[in-house]
Structures are given as C-alpha cells and as structure tokens.
Write an enzyme that holds these catalytic residues in place. Structure first.
Site, PDB file in Angstrom:
ATOM      1  N   LYS A 134       0.815  -1.219   0.000  1.00  0.00           N
ATOM      2  CA  LYS A 134       0.000   0.000   0.000  1.00  0.00           C
ATOM      3  C   LYS A 134       0.850   1.272   0.000  1.00  0.00           C
ATOM      4  O   LYS A 134       2.049   1.243   0.271  1.00  0.00           O
ATOM      5  CB  LYS A 134      -0.961  -0.011   1.204  1.00  0.00           C
ATOM      6  CG  LYS A 134      -2.145  -0.949   1.000  1.00  0.00           C
ATOM      7  CD  LYS A 134      -3.123  -0.886   2.159  1.00  0.00           C
ATOM      8  CE  LYS A 134      -4.275  -1.883   1.942  1.00  0.00           C
ATOM      9  NZ  LYS A 134      -5.179  -1.910   3.109  1.00  0.00           N
TER      10      LYS A 134
ATOM     11  N   ARG B 222      -2.941  -9.426   6.301  1.00  0.00           N
ATOM     12  CA  ARG B 222      -3.421  -9.634   4.918  1.00  0.00           C
ATOM     13  C   ARG B 222      -2.329  -9.222   3.933  1.00  0.00           C
ATOM     14  O   ARG B 222      -1.943  -8.053   3.917  1.00  0.00           O
ATOM     15  CB  ARG B 222      -4.693  -8.811   4.711  1.00  0.00           C
ATOM     16  CG  ARG B 222      -5.342  -8.975   3.351  1.00  0.00           C
ATOM     17  CD  ARG B 222      -6.603  -8.110   3.255  1.00  0.00           C
ATOM     18  NE  ARG B 222      -7.265  -8.234   1.977  1.00  0.00           N
ATOM     19  CZ  ARG B 222      -6.928  -7.526   0.903  1.00  0.00           C
ATOM     20  NH1 ARG B 222      -5.973  -6.658   0.960  1.00  0.00           N
ATOM     21  NH2 ARG B 222      -7.576  -7.715  -0.232  1.00  0.00           N
TER      22      ARG B 222
HETATM   23  C1  8Y4 Z   1      -1.319  -2.066  -3.854  1.00  0.00           C
HETATM   24  C2  8Y4 Z   1      -1.988  -3.243  -3.665  1.00  0.00           C
HETATM   25  C3  8Y4 Z   1      -1.847  -0.901  -3.353  1.00  0.00           C
HETATM   26  C4  8Y4 Z   1      -3.193  -3.252  -2.980  1.00  0.00           C
HETATM   27  C5  8Y4 Z   1      -3.045  -0.921  -2.679  1.00  0.00           C
HETATM   28  C6  8Y4 Z   1      -3.727  -2.097  -2.482  1.00  0.00           C
HETATM   29  C7  8Y4 Z   1      -7.907  -4.338   3.139  1.00  0.00           C
HETATM   30  C8  8Y4 Z   1      -8.968  -5.199   2.867  1.00  0.00           C
HETATM   31  C9  8Y4 Z   1      -8.222  -4.349   1.017  1.00  0.00           C
HETATM   32  C10 8Y4 Z   1      -7.503  -4.157   4.494  1.00  0.00           C
HETATM   33  C11 8Y4 Z   1      -9.275  -5.678   5.087  1.00  0.00           C
HETATM   34  C12 8Y4 Z   1      -5.581  -3.044  -1.186  1.00  0.00           C
HETATM   35  C13 8Y4 Z   1     -10.190  -5.940   0.807  1.00  0.00           C
HETATM   36  C14 8Y4 Z   1      -6.934  -2.641  -0.759  1.00  0.00           C
HETATM   37  N1  8Y4 Z   1      -7.433  -3.838   1.970  1.00  0.00           N
HETATM   38  N2  8Y4 Z   1      -9.656  -5.873   3.825  1.00  0.00           N
HETATM   39  N3  8Y4 Z   1      -9.168  -5.192   1.527  1.00  0.00           N
HETATM   40  N4  8Y4 Z   1      -8.223  -4.845   5.425  1.00  0.00           N
HETATM   41  N5  8Y4 Z   1      -9.918  -6.314   6.078  1.00  0.00           N
HETATM   42  N6  8Y4 Z   1      -4.930  -2.040  -1.832  1.00  0.00           N
HETATM   43  O1  8Y4 Z   1      -6.595  -3.399   4.836  1.00  0.00           O
HETATM   44  O2  8Y4 Z   1      -5.139  -4.143  -0.997  1.00  0.00           O
HETATM   45  S1  8Y4 Z   1      -8.114  -4.001  -0.688  1.00  0.00           S
END
Ligand code: 8Y4
Length: 274
Positions: free
Chosen positions: A216, A250
């Site tokens: 992130k 996660r």
């Molecule tokens: C690069 C890769 C940059 C991925 C951003 C992202 C969470 C979640 C997501 C979290 C819970 C993500 C579904 C966002 N983040 N569920 N989900 N907690 N419980 N972004 O932090 O991965 S998706």
C-alpha cells in the site's frame, strides 16, 4: 485450534479475482488460474485465503452482483474441493456472503463493516467469524481529503458501534475481528498513528485485529517506492504488526511474509525454562 485462538498471527493471502488479475481468456480460465494460485498460496504458508471480486482500491468502480458472483464462486468452490484452509469472502453484499458460504467460505471480510443491514443479517446467519473494517468515505473519493480530530479515537468509536450492532444480531466478540483500514480514507499521518495504536485498539475493543498494509501507499510514502518495489517495506510492517499483537496479516507475498513473521514470533514467544 481455531485461528483466532492461536498466539501466532495468521497469514491471509490475497486472491483478487477482478479481470485484470487472472488472464483475459474468459471466466473459466480466469477461475482456474485463481484456484491454482490459491492452492499455491496455501503451499507458501497461507492460513487464510481472502477471495475478492470487487476492487476496493482507491478510485475503483463498483461491480454488479452477478459479476461478483461469477468471479468468486468458482474460485471458492475450486479451492474448497482441494483444501480445508479457511477461505475468506471479501465482500459487502449480503447475497455474495450467502452464496460464498454455501460454496465453502468460512470467514467474512467486509470493508464496510456490515453497515448494510442485509449484510449484517447474512453474516450473523452464517455463524462465521467476521472482519469489521473502518473506512472514511467511499472508495472512489476517500483519499481526496481525509479528516479526523483524532483518528485513533474515531476509528475506535466507529468499530465499537459496529461491534455492538453485531452483538445485537448474535455475533459474539470471539467471532469478531476489527481492522483500522490502513489506506481507506486516511493520510499518511493517520495510517502511522493507527498502526502505532494497534495494542490500544485491541485492548479497548477486546477483539482481535487484522492489518492490511501489503504494497500500500503507506510504504510508498515512507520509502518513495512504486507499488512493485514495496515487498521489503511490506514485510517490515507485517513483522511490526505481528509483534504488536495483530492476529491476521493480509498480504500478497505469502512466503516472504510468513517466513519473516514466523522468525520474529520464535523470539516473541520464547520462554526460559525455570
Ligand atoms: C497495492 C496493492 C496498493 C493493494 C493498494 C492495495 C484491506 C482489505 C483491502 C484491508 C481488510 C488493497 C479488501 C486494498 N485492503 N480488507 N481489503 N483490510 N480487512 N490495496 O486493509 O489491498 S483491498
């Protein structure tokens, strides 16, 4: 032993079934690729697989119910045929929760914290553990101007209200995991304050905590790295969260994170013999 009762953190591997992730050769090939990927994540040390069919990234557009079902159900069924690993359904829709549970999901991850009454009812009916995540605003606009008088206090207040709503529907606290929602309507300062307050959040809410920081922008902001260069930063934050008591981490990079977290925990849980 149930995952939430173990002292160690569980590694949750991410399976994103949105079209850009697994082939453009049609749903059948995409599903099979996602199933194979999930089974590989289990080999790498994943304790939970988080299957999502609706991109929740900042700026992402919503997807129809049928689209989401078509993406996630074959993947959950396919993995369940081969493994008894915990499968989490990443959705905010009641109908997706119910169908996913029938297909073999055993954990519900809702970034909207079951604020939809139908989702709350469906989750309660399933009798499964749930993750309640905090988000300020909506995914399309949440990063425009995040604002809090005190991010930690406001996240705790929101999650307290959601825990009480769950309890009114019969979901017990030992089946509730809370999540400060790193990157969901937060500035870098807010993200860092929330990670710093992980133990405070856990003791205040009396619930186990899930942390998602993998790749992130929190890492991009600390290191000045693009999304494909955030592995080591992601591992560092995962270890930091695990040592501070996060019960589920996660991640995209399961083997690297599991190795690092298991090593840190070998020290954390060591005891002298007398
Ligand atoms: C690069 C890769 C940059 C991925 C951003 C992202 C969470 C979640 C997501 C979290 C819970 C993500 C579904 C966002 N983040 N569920 N989900 N907690 N419980 N972004 O932090 O991965 S998706």
């Amino acid at each position: 032993m149930k995952l939430l009762e173990r002292p160690q953190a569980a590694i949750m591997g991410i399976i994103n079934t949105t079209p850009d992730s697994f082939s453009d050769g049609g749903q059948f090939y995409a599903s099979n690729a996602a199933i194979a990927y999930g089974l590989d994540l289990i080999e790498q040390g994943a304790d939970i697989l988080d299957v999502g069919g609706e991109s929740t990234r900042p700026g992402a557009v919503p997807v129809s119910l049928q689209q989401e079902l078509d993406r996630v159900l074959p993947v959950i069924e396919g993995i369940r045929k081969e493994s008894d690993t915990v499968i989490s359904i990443d959705t905010s829709k009641a109908d997706v929760m119910l169908a996913a549970v029938k297909a073999g999901a055993t954990f519900i991850n809702d970034v909207k914290a079951l604020q939809n009454p139908k989702a709350l009812e469906a989750a309660a009916q399933s009798n499964l553990p749930v993750c309640l995540m905090h988000m300020q605003g909506e995914p399309t606009t949440m990063q425009a101007a995040p604002k809090y008088s005190n991010a930690v206090d406001e996240v705790i207040a929101f999650l307290t209200e959601r825990i009480l709503a769950c309890e009114q529907y019969g979901i017990t606290r030992d089946n509730i995991v809370v999540d400060p929602g790193i990157g969901f309507g937060k500035t870098q300062e807010h993200n860092l304050q929330l990670l710093n307050a992980l133990q405070h959040i856990r003791t205040q809410l009396e619930c186990e905590v899930l942390i998602g920081v993998s790749r992130k922008s929190i890492i991009g902001s600390i290191l000045g790295r693009e999304v494909d260069e955030r592995l080591y930063g992601s591992i560092g934050l995962a270890v930091q969260a695990a040592l501070n008591g996060a019960k589920i981490i996660r991640v995209h990079d399961v083997r690297a994170t599991a190795d690092a977290v298991r090593c840190a925990e070998a020290v954390k849980f060591s005891r002298v013999s007398d």
